[in-house]
Design an enzyme around this catalytic site. Structure first.
Site, mmCIF file in Angstrom:
data_model
loop_
_atom_site.group_PDB
_atom_site.id
_atom_site.type_symbol
_atom_site.label_atom_id
_atom_site.label_comp_id
_atom_site.label_asym_id
_atom_site.label_seq_id
_atom_site.Cartn_x
_atom_site.Cartn_y
_atom_site.Cartn_z
ATOM 1 N N TRP A 139 42.868 13.844 -11.005
ATOM 2 C CA TRP A 139 42.283 15.075 -11.540
ATOM 3 C C TRP A 139 40.867 14.887 -12.086
ATOM 4 C CZ3 TRP A 139 40.982 13.586 -16.291
ATOM 5 C CH2 TRP A 139 41.749 12.573 -16.883
ATOM 6 N N ASN A 140 40.404 13.637 -12.260
ATOM 7 C CA ASN A 140 39.133 13.492 -12.997
ATOM 8 C C ASN A 140 37.901 13.845 -12.163
ATOM 9 O OD1 ASN A 140 39.378 11.129 -11.535
ATOM 10 N ND2 ASN A 140 38.715 9.791 -13.198
ATOM 11 N N LYS A 149 46.986 15.086 -0.854
ATOM 12 C CA LYS A 149 47.668 15.705 -2.000
ATOM 13 C C LYS A 149 46.799 15.547 -3.245
ATOM 14 C CE LYS A 149 50.056 14.457 -5.358
ATOM 15 N NZ LYS A 149 49.706 15.406 -6.437
ATOM 16 N N PRO A 150 46.185 16.656 -3.681
ATOM 17 C CA PRO A 150 45.400 16.580 -4.918
ATOM 18 C C PRO A 150 46.327 16.559 -6.137
ATOM 19 C CG PRO A 150 45.390 18.829 -4.053
ATOM 20 C CD PRO A 150 46.190 18.009 -3.078
ATOM 21 N N ALA A 151 45.801 16.130 -7.273
ATOM 22 C CA ALA A 151 46.590 16.119 -8.512
ATOM 23 C C ALA A 151 47.015 17.549 -8.854
ATOM 24 C CB ALA A 151 45.756 15.545 -9.645
ATOM 25 N N GLY A 205 43.893 6.472 -8.309
ATOM 26 C CA GLY A 205 44.684 6.842 -9.480
ATOM 27 C C GLY A 205 44.967 5.617 -10.322
ATOM 28 N N SER A 206 46.036 5.674 -11.074
ATOM 29 C CA SER A 206 46.334 4.590 -12.008
ATOM 30 C C SER A 206 46.894 3.374 -11.275
ATOM 31 C CB SER A 206 47.347 5.079 -13.038
ATOM 32 O OG SER A 206 48.546 5.438 -12.379
ATOM 33 N N GLU A 252 41.984 2.704 -5.031
ATOM 34 C CA GLU A 252 40.940 2.759 -6.074
ATOM 35 C C GLU A 252 41.676 3.013 -7.377
ATOM 36 O OE1 GLU A 252 37.872 2.119 -5.722
ATOM 37 O OE2 GLU A 252 37.410 2.377 -3.612
ATOM 38 N N LEU A 253 41.833 1.967 -8.179
ATOM 39 C CA LEU A 253 42.741 2.064 -9.339
ATOM 40 C C LEU A 253 41.961 2.029 -10.659
ATOM 41 C CD1 LEU A 253 45.491 -0.298 -7.865
ATOM 42 C CD2 LEU A 253 45.282 2.180 -7.642
ATOM 43 N N CYS A 259 36.839 6.215 -14.152
ATOM 44 C CA CYS A 259 37.344 4.842 -13.992
ATOM 45 C C CYS A 259 36.244 3.819 -14.237
ATOM 46 C CB CYS A 259 37.926 4.676 -12.596
ATOM 47 S SG CYS A 259 36.739 5.120 -11.339
ATOM 48 N N GLU A 274 42.515 1.412 -20.476
ATOM 49 C CA GLU A 274 41.460 2.415 -20.311
ATOM 50 C C GLU A 274 41.567 3.422 -21.447
ATOM 51 O OE1 GLU A 274 42.752 3.694 -16.270
ATOM 52 O OE2 GLU A 274 40.634 3.527 -15.844
HETATM 53 P P1 NAP Z 1 47.886 8.904 -11.675
HETATM 54 O O1 NAP Z 1 48.876 9.352 -12.651
HETATM 55 O O2 NAP Z 1 48.091 7.600 -10.996
HETATM 56 O O3 NAP Z 1 47.740 10.083 -10.612
HETATM 57 C C1 NAP Z 1 46.879 10.013 -9.520
HETATM 58 C C2 NAP Z 1 47.457 10.796 -8.356
HETATM 59 O O4 NAP Z 1 48.693 10.208 -7.982
HETATM 60 C C3 NAP Z 1 47.764 12.256 -8.688
HETATM 61 O O5 NAP Z 1 47.550 13.023 -7.526
HETATM 62 C C4 NAP Z 1 49.229 12.213 -9.020
HETATM 63 O O6 NAP Z 1 49.844 13.453 -8.807
HETATM 64 C C5 NAP Z 1 49.718 11.207 -8.012
HETATM 65 N N1 NAP Z 1 50.978 10.562 -8.344
HETATM 66 C C6 NAP Z 1 51.477 10.268 -9.553
HETATM 67 N N2 NAP Z 1 52.685 9.666 -9.420
HETATM 68 C C7 NAP Z 1 52.929 9.580 -8.083
HETATM 69 C C8 NAP Z 1 54.003 9.059 -7.308
HETATM 70 N N3 NAP Z 1 55.065 8.497 -7.868
HETATM 71 N N4 NAP Z 1 53.923 9.142 -5.967
HETATM 72 C C9 NAP Z 1 52.844 9.702 -5.378
HETATM 73 N N5 NAP Z 1 51.804 10.218 -6.056
HETATM 74 C C10 NAP Z 1 51.844 10.145 -7.401
HETATM 75 O O7 NAP Z 1 46.441 8.808 -12.311
HETATM 76 P P2 NAP Z 1 45.717 9.851 -13.233
HETATM 77 O O8 NAP Z 1 46.055 9.581 -14.626
HETATM 78 O O9 NAP Z 1 45.937 11.220 -12.725
HETATM 79 O O10 NAP Z 1 44.190 9.462 -12.913
HETATM 80 C C11 NAP Z 1 43.484 8.579 -13.712
HETATM 81 C C12 NAP Z 1 43.509 7.175 -13.128
HETATM 82 O O11 NAP Z 1 42.783 7.157 -11.900
HETATM 83 C C13 NAP Z 1 42.804 6.196 -14.037
HETATM 84 O O12 NAP Z 1 43.513 5.003 -14.096
HETATM 85 C C14 NAP Z 1 41.467 5.994 -13.337
HETATM 86 O O13 NAP Z 1 40.843 4.789 -13.646
HETATM 87 C C15 NAP Z 1 41.872 6.065 -11.908
HETATM 88 N N6 NAP Z 1 40.711 6.354 -11.066
HETATM 89 C C16 NAP Z 1 40.209 5.356 -10.295
HETATM 90 C C17 NAP Z 1 39.087 5.572 -9.527
HETATM 91 C C18 NAP Z 1 38.502 4.483 -8.674
HETATM 92 O O14 NAP Z 1 37.729 4.803 -7.781
HETATM 93 N N7 NAP Z 1 38.841 3.220 -8.897
HETATM 94 C C19 NAP Z 1 38.471 6.831 -9.524
HETATM 95 C C20 NAP Z 1 39.005 7.835 -10.328
HETATM 96 C C21 NAP Z 1 40.136 7.577 -11.094
HETATM 97 P P3 NAP Z 1 50.188 14.443 -10.029
HETATM 98 O O15 NAP Z 1 49.014 14.443 -10.932
HETATM 99 O O16 NAP Z 1 50.400 15.725 -9.325
HETATM 100 O O17 NAP Z 1 51.420 13.889 -10.649
#
Ligand code: NAP
Length: 487
Positions: free
Chosen positions: A157-158, A181-183, A235-236, A257-258, A291, A391
């Site tokens: 979502w960020n 699939k977007p957040a 994502g995370s 990209e975590l 991130c 983070e």
């Molecule tokens: P997240 O909880 O891992 O969610 C990211 C995406 O994954 C969302 O679309 C989420 O959907 C989905 N998701 C969650 N659980 C899932 C599962 N079990 N199976 C499949 N998809 C699943 O991360 P966030 O808190 O939203 O985002 C922040 C994180 O992203 C931070 O750790 C940040 O550092 C990282 N990030 C990294 C980069 C990079 O380039 N390295 C860039 C931006 C962000 P829902 O939201 O619909 O549940």
């Protein structure tokens, strides 16, 4: 004020095989404005069946898409880029409405996301093979390149526009099709991008957007369906690890990209004004929810007091508010849960000896909403505070004093993450040493802003696999085939 000039960009249905679809169950989920808590849309709540249909559509479309010439794919991507930039203001409003970041930042994100579409429209024509010297004179060795096939993309979502564009653009350039699939917090930006992709003439099934809050179910289909050949996830780290396991069953290719934990190191020979400007940009963009945000500031003891004073002066100019309002620098965090996580990290740091040197005051409405966190500067932070390992993902700068280069390099590397880092120094020898020893994928040297479409963005250690942007990243969407000819 939310006033779109093109209302068709505000889509709430999913996009499968070129059609706008409700969920089979007709269920919807709510998207809220994080600044006000108001419901802004009811979006189609998809499950396994619709996700499977999207994957099947992408698999059918991929055959014809890969047969287009690179130039045709390039032109379609370029038309999409032009439309995105033409609708930059509308897209920015949609982004701010669902994500909360200030409108000016949202406009910047649209341009940043579009820059990947532009870049890969150009790269599409430059996917070259090789001719390799063979071991005997009657042989010829050729290397040709094929698209990986159907790609699944999962984004956070960020950066609801840019994270998606960084995946769709290289995938399409290489001849892949995509199911994204977007957040659940921010599906509207993705759907608006799809409206413009369709308008640009990108054929049905090439881009599919599946929406829904049940990410585990949709994710299970995206990772379990054998028609999907690759997953690109941002994502995370925790979710990334789970997705690696799910992709193991049929050995899907993965780009990840975590999370990050960026150190920001200011040496005693640094230009302090430049360092403070870089610190402000790196720390407070998107309210600290990136991130690559500086997560830990290591400041040499000799300039610690001066740096702190200048940092406070810079923070005094920050204004917090609804991203839709003019002159706002810092919007809300994405949720009350995110605010509580930041609070817990700050409480832990204070228990371990940190002090709040400066904090922007919130107004009573912002405080009562539970969605805002006051931009804060913490000093005397202990190196074992939880926020040096996790983070922060909020507008909190944590300062730690150091004495020697070796000490700060050891502290900087003392993390499971390895995404971004920043250093401010004028010493060329020191820059060389830091470049060689910091365990990260990206190092900003005398700059707090490092991301652009021309450079390889990504991390090492538990920050991920692969790169996004630059000529390197197209390889993540390509299979090599080696041809051994005998004459
Ligand atoms: P997240 O909880 O891992 O969610 C990211 C995406 O994954 C969302 O679309 C989420 O959907 C989905 N998701 C969650 N659980 C899932 C599962 N079990 N199976 C499949 N998809 C699943 O991360 P966030 O808190 O939203 O985002 C922040 C994180 O992203 C931070 O750790 C940040 O550092 C990282 N990030 C990294 C980069 C990079 O380039 N390295 C860039 C931006 C962000 P829902 O939201 O619909 O549940």
């Amino acid at each position: 004020m939310f006033t779109l000039s093109n209302l068709s960009l505000f889509q709430t249905r999913a996009f499968i095989n070129g059609e706008w679809c409700d969920a089979d169950t007709q269920k919807t989920f709510v998207v809220k404005n994080p600044a006000t808590g108001e419901v802004v849309a009811q979006v189609a709540d998809l499950g396994i069946a619709e996700t499977r249909r999207a994957i099947t559509a992408a698999a059918h479309a991929q055959i014809a898409w890969a047969q287009k010439t690179a130039k045709e794919r390039s032109h379609l991507l370029r038309s999409w880029f032009d439309l995105v930039m033409h609708h930059q203001d509308d897209l920015a409003q949609i982004l701010t409405l669902e994500q909360g970041k200030p409108l000016a930042e949202a406009r910047g994100e649209i341009a940043y996301g579009a820059s990947y579409i532009e870049w890969f429209s150009e790269e599409a024509k430059r996917i070259y093979g090789d001719v390799i010297a063979p071991p005997s004179a009657d042989q010829r060795i050729l290397v040709i390149k094929h698209p990986v096939g159907v790609v699944a993309a999962i984004t956070p979502w960020n950066f609801p526009c840019a994270m998606l564009a960084r995946k769709i653009a290289p995938a399409l350039a290489a001849g892949c099709t995509i199911v994204a699939k977007p957040a659940a917090e921010t599906p509207l930006s993705a759907l608006a991008l799809a409206v413009l992709a369709q308008q640009a003439g990108i054929p049905a099934g090439v881009i599919n957007i599946v929406t829904g809050p049940d990410s585990a179910t949709i994710g299970a289909e995206l990772t379990g369906n054998p028609l999907v050949r690759k997953l690109s996830f941002t994502g995370s780290t925790a979710v990334g690890k789970q997705l690696i396991q799910q992709c193991a069953a049929d050995v899907k290719r993965i780009t990840l990209e975590l999370g990050g934990n960026a150190p920001f190191i200011v040496f005693d020979d640094a230009d302090l004004d430049a360092a403070v400007a870089g610190a402000m940009a790196s720390k407070f963009r998107n309210a600290g929810q990136t991130c690559v945000c500086a997560n830990r500031f290591y400041v040499h003891r000799a300039i610690y007091a001066d740096f702190t004073e200048k940092f406070i002066a810079a923070m005094q100019t920050l204004s917090v508010g609804n991203g839709m309002d003019a002159n706002v620098d810092i919007g809300p965090l994405i949720s009350a849960k995110a605010v509580n996580k930041v609070k817990a990290l700050v409480d832990d740091a204070i228990e371990k000896g940190a002090h709040i040197a400066y904090q922007v005051l919130l107004d009573p409405i912002q405080t009562a909403s539970g969605h805002f966190y006051p931009p804060s500067l913490l000093v005397d932070v202990a190196s074992d505070s939880a926020l040096t390992q996790q983070e922060i993902f909020g507008p909190v700068a944590a300062l730690i004093a150091f004495d020697t280069d070796e000490e700060v390099i050891r502290l900087a590397n003392n993390t499971e993450f390895g995404l971004a880092s920043y250093c401010y120094t004028r010493d060329a020898k020191r820059i060389k040493h830091l470049s060689d020893t910091l365990e990260v994928g990206m190092l900003g040297i005398n700059t707090g802003i490092i991301s652009n479409e021309m450079a390889p963005f990504g991390g090492i250690k538990q920050s991920g696999w692969g790169r996004e942007g630059s000529h390197y990243s197209i390889d993540d969407y390509i299979n090599l085939k080696y041809l051994c000819e005998r004459f």
